[in-house]
Design a protein around this motif. Structure first.
Motif, short mmCIF file in Angstrom:
data_model
loop_
_atom_site.label_atom_id
_atom_site.label_comp_id
_atom_site.label_asym_id
_atom_site.label_seq_id
_atom_site.Cartn_x
_atom_site.Cartn_y
_atom_site.Cartn_z
N ARG A 1 0.82 -1.14 0.03
CA ARG A 1 -0.23 -0.02 -0.02
C ARG A 1 0.73 1.09 -0.27
O ARG A 1 1.89 1.23 0.48
N HIS B 1 0.40 5.35 1.28
CA HIS B 1 -0.11 6.20 2.14
C HIS B 1 0.07 7.57 1.51
O HIS B 1 1.03 8.18 1.58
N HIS C 1 1.12 10.14 4.40
CA HIS C 1 2.46 10.04 5.04
C HIS C 1 3.55 9.85 4.02
O HIS C 1 4.64 9.88 4.18
N TYR D 1 3.80 0.70 2.64
CA TYR D 1 3.33 -0.16 3.84
C TYR D 1 3.23 -1.47 3.12
O TYR D 1 2.64 -1.74 1.83
N ARG E 1 -6.73 1.88 -1.13
CA ARG E 1 -6.31 3.14 -0.72
C ARG E 1 -6.59 3.01 0.82
O ARG E 1 -6.00 3.89 1.55
N GLU F 1 -0.79 4.37 11.16
CA GLU F 1 -0.90 4.85 9.58
C GLU F 1 -2.10 5.65 9.60
O GLU F 1 -2.05 6.57 8.83
N GLU F 2 -3.10 5.52 10.20
CA GLU F 2 -4.39 6.15 9.91
C GLU F 2 -4.63 7.30 11.15
O GLU F 2 -4.41 6.89 12.29
#
Length: 887
Positions: free
Chosen positions: A27, A29, A32, A36, A73, A671-672
């Motif tokens: 993935r 991000h 960021h 990942y 996403r 991450e989120e």
């Protein structure tokens, strides 16, 4: 009544799990600006950042093992059996998709839709948000068994399916129409991958052939063949060089040049098992791979000729560990030897402190062996069966000694250099079929004791690696195989036990036998607690015997296991003996009372156990599991009532711990960040909230007269000597500026005329509207936007002399009362009230309605301050007690 599980230990987390055979998902991000990688570890998945391979999050566990992974996403999709789960924030399940009748093996996110294929021939298109089935296709596995799936780039609503029969089909999932069928290449399709060029895809087959095909023209552009079996994965570089990488079941990776149409480089033994997946990072010379050998690797392409080198790696045991011991006195490192032949160190603090001491080799001279035609892989030593470690002299020489399966020679290892040591400890004049079975290192760190299957026990000097002697008159300590050796704290006594049912006591220095003890059965292993002088011996009849080495008598006997005892460990104080056996139980025996105080079941038989020197964690290793499981000692956190368990006690199964997400919080931010915590307006009824406005906005309200007096100008303003250029001019031959007529009164007086104050201000109008609606948010917001002088003017204008009336005064009192009742803007409420009373106290004293409202407001002030005073006193008392306790 039986207790639920263990009353002494609770699952904490597992160490050393990184990946399995399921291909990873990559993935990116956007916020960021980081990649990942998501890998499966059984019933859950882990998310690592590619930049440092640090764990970011750990998902919740599913009912069954994960069979395939995919990510878009926002979500991560994991298939477990016939169910597909969508995970948000890499952790919790937000949607489940039910509809498959067979195990799901392929997943493909495509915009707002998710495409899944199972082993029964069903291909379902799901609506990601609603979870509804948008389209379902049924294939006969005998004629078209879906084995690969891909979305061609720029092909709207198109999906390319590959089959085990070799054919390919291009479908439109919106209209449910078959657009084209590719006959294939007479080999099962194992992987489909989009290339950087539009219309061109890479096809991997079960015969090892790699086809670069144009699906628009149905034309094969080129093909390659790897000699290592089926193609397990394909990946195209996107940072410039036209390279495609292919993985194999043997763990090798080949790199093919698409311009020169040839093999340019190869990475042999990239993984010890099949390469599950390989993915190039978009626009970067980096490739991420994972495999069933429990490893995640990041490769960088900076070598001449297009080769890759290992940039960073997270790797555990590729085969289950068999022996574990805590290393050091702080309990932060666990040494583990696995069936894969490696010796590794796992940190209980953070995975960045993990160490891999590597494989043992017969000879370190690689160049000499190459001349003899021997491969380095063939010179690797077998797996370690037993080892001992010491930290006393590990900075001076090797501090670890290990025995290998089926070998007579023991090896030394250096923990600080993370390499195999310089010495091979082999006794002189011993028959070749003898095997090293037991090992121990003295507390001083100078000597190693090694027991052999022929009954011999030898002593070696660890600094020089020289043989210093053996025990027994005829160079045999036992008539059977040695099952355990140990030395006491002061190097005065050596203890050995063998398959001849004897436990013998020797003088360490003279190597003469002093005493022996006949056991009730053949011993399987033994463990010495040096501080207390207690020796635990596990017997082949599933019983345990505890011997006091001072009195040389058996002081305790324990029976209860229904399988071979695999390992034992003492608590740091020597009070408990924790044992594991093949009956899948972990039992804790209390030595002073001689009873069983704790027992619980696990799903997999434990083969190794070790309690930390600090007593906070218990580490276990299990059959068919690659991780090391940590159990928290509850007795350190609070009182635990341990009562003797009956002989017929039926233990309850405890769930094996999983990976903890606390480590992820230490490694990186989550991450989120969409679920950021929003602070409440008011935390409680008895608490107050300040306005967080600058102190200058409310502290100076009571000192405005002093401020005005200090800032008063020393001279009246004077007319400018020269007029600015934008003023009008007087007509005439000589240009002159027309100055506005001024009088002496205008230049000296700064008193505003009554006309400018006759109109009601915005605050007054808002306060009048608030009296009717009951909501004072608007006038309070107006006051917050005003400076101290403006606030003074607004409050002055509330009376009839300033253009207001008595209703506005009453409304302001109600506004302050509402602020105190809500507990918000506590500082502003008191500052505004103080200035209000200073300006209008005489006027308010003549109004009976206003005085009644002020009396009610006074009672609210007194009660509020009383509650705050009580909270202050309680906090100060607690702080004083804490400071006195620390001193």
């Amino acid at each position: 009544m039986p207790r639920a599980g263990s009353s002494l230990f609770s699952g904490f987390r597992v160490l050393g799990l990184y990946s399995n055979h399921v291909p990873h998902a990559l993935r990116y991000h956007m916020k960021h600006r980081e990649f990942y990688v998501v890998t499966s570890v059984g019933q859950s998945f882990h998310t690592f950042n590619v930049s440092r391979l640090g764990i970011v999050s750990v998902s919740n566990s599913l009912a069954d093992d994960i069979t395939c992974l995919a990510a878009d996403r926002m979500l991560v999709f994991a298939a477990s059996g016939t169910t597909i789960c969508a995970f948000a924030r890499n952790k919790e399940v937000v949607m489940r998709y039910h509809g498959h009748k067979h195990d799901v093996r392929l997943l493909l996110p495509l915009g707002d839709q998710l495409i899944s294929a199972d082993s029964g021939g069903d291909v379902i298109v799901w609506d990601v948000q609603g979870g509804d089935i948008y389209l379902q296709l049924n294939f006969d596995p005998g004629t078209f068994d879906v084995s690969a799936m891909m979305h061609p780039s720029t092909y709207l609503n198109k999906v390319l399916l590959g089959s085990s029969q070799g054919a390919l089909q291009l479908w439109n999932i919106k209209t449910s129409k078959l657009l084209f069928t590719f006959p294939g290449w007479s080999a099962a399709v194992t992987v489909l991958q989009q290339s950087p060029a539009v219309d061109v895809v890479g096809v991997g087959t079960a015969t090892g052939r790699i086809i670069i095909h144009n699906i628009r023209l149905d034309e094969t552009l080129m093909s390659f063949t790897q000699d290592w079996g089926p193609v397990s994965t394909l990946a195209f570089r996107t940072d410039g060089p036209p390279i495609v990488a292919s993985g194999s079941p043997q763990g090798h990776i080949a790199f093919w040049d698409l311009e020169r149409k040839q093999l340019v480089a190869q990475q042999r033994n990239a993984h010890r098992t099949a390469v599950a997946a390989a993915t190039f990072l978009h626009g970067e010379p980096l490739m991420v791979t994972n495999g069933a050998d429990n490893a995640i690797k990041v490769w960088i392409f900076d070598q001449e000729g297009g080769g890759a080198r290992l940039l960073r790696c997270r790797q555990g045991h590729s085969a289950p560990p068999t022996t574990i011991h805590h290393h050091g006195n702080d309990g932060k490192n666990i040494l583990s030897a696995g069936q894969d032949g490696t010796l590794q160190s796992f940190s209980t603090v953070h995975e960045r402190f993990n160490k891999n001491l590597g494989h043992g080799s017969i000879s370190k001279k690689k160049e000499k062996n190459k001349k003899k035609g021997l491969a380095y892989e063939e010179l690797r030593l077998p797996a370690i069966t037993a080892f001992a470690s010491g930290v006393t002299r590990q900075s001076d020489w090797d501090g670890i000694v290990a025995c290998h399966r089926g070998r007579l020679t023991a090896t030394t290892w250096n923990y600080q250099r993370c390499t195999m040591g310089a010495h091979h400890l082999k006794p002189p004049a011993v028959r070749r079929d003898a095997v090293a079975t037991a090992v121990d290192i003295t507390s001083c760190g100078n000597f190693a004791l090694i027991g052999l299957s022929c009954g011999r026990v030898d002593v070696y000097n660890l600094q020089s690696g020289l043989h210093r002697g053996c025990y027994g008159d005829d160079e045999k300590a036992h008539s059977g195989a040695v099952r355990g050796v140990a030395a006491d704290t002061l190097n005065q006594l050596t203890l050995t036990c063998g398959s001849d049912w004897l436990l013998k006591f020797w003088r360490f220095k003279t190597r003469k036998q002093e005493d022996q003890l006949k056991l009730s059965a053949s011993p399987a292993s033994m463990r010495l607690h040096r501080d207390s002088g207690m020796l635990a011996v596990a017997l082949d009849d599933f019983t345990l015997a505890v011997v006091d080495i001072e009195t040389r008598r058996i002081v305790r006997k324990f029976a209860g296991h229904h399988g071979n005892v695999t390992d034992m460990t003492f608590s740091p104080d020597g009070r408990w003996l924790v044992t594991t056996a093949m009956d899948c139980t972990i039992r804790t025996w209390d030595l002073p009372s001689g009873s069983l105080v704790d027992c619980f079941l696990v799903s997999m038989a434990p083969v190794g156990v070790s309690m930390s020197p600090t007593g906070d964690f218990l580490a276990t290793a299990h059959v068919d599991s690659l991780g090391i499981y940590l159990w928290n000692n509850r007795s350190l956190c609070g009182p635990v009532g341990l009562r003797p368990l009956p002989a017929d006690y039926q233990p309850v199964e405890e769930t094996l711990p999983g990976v903890s997400a606390e480590e992820a919080a230490e490694e990186l931010k989550s991450e989120e960040v969409d679920d950021a915590y929003q602070s409440a307006e008011q935390l409680g009824e008895q608490l107050v909230t300040l306005s967080l406005m600058p102190e200058s906005r409310w502290k100076s309200l009571l000192h405005l007269d002093t401020i005005r007096k200090r800032n008063k100008p020393t001279a009246p303003p004077a007319a400018p000597p020269t007029a600015p250029f934008f003023l009008p001019t007087v007509p005439g031959l000589t240009p002159q500026f027309a100055l506005p007529p001024t009088t002496k009164e205008d230049t000296q007086s700064k008193v505003l005329r009554w006309g400018s104050l006759a109109q009601r201000s915005e605050f007054g109008s808002a306060l009048e509207s608030a009296l009717e609606s009951g909501s004072f948010d608007r006038p309070l917001q107006i006051l917050k936007e005003c400076g101290p002088s403006a606030v003074s003017v607004e409050l002055t204008c509330l009376t009839s002399e300033g253009g207001g009336d008595n209703n506005l005064l009453l409304g302001f009192i109600h506004m302050i009362d509402r602020m105190l009742a809500s507990g918000r803007d506590f500082d502003l409420a008191h500052a505004y009230l103080a200035l209000f009373l200073k300006l209008h106290l005489r006027t308010l004293s003549q109004d009976a309605v206003a005085m009644e409202a002020l009396i009610h407001l006074s009672s609210r002030l007194e009660s509020g301050w009383a509650e705050l005073q009580g909270s202050f006193n309680q906090s100060l008392c607690l702080l004083s007690y804490t400071k006195s306790a620390l001193l």
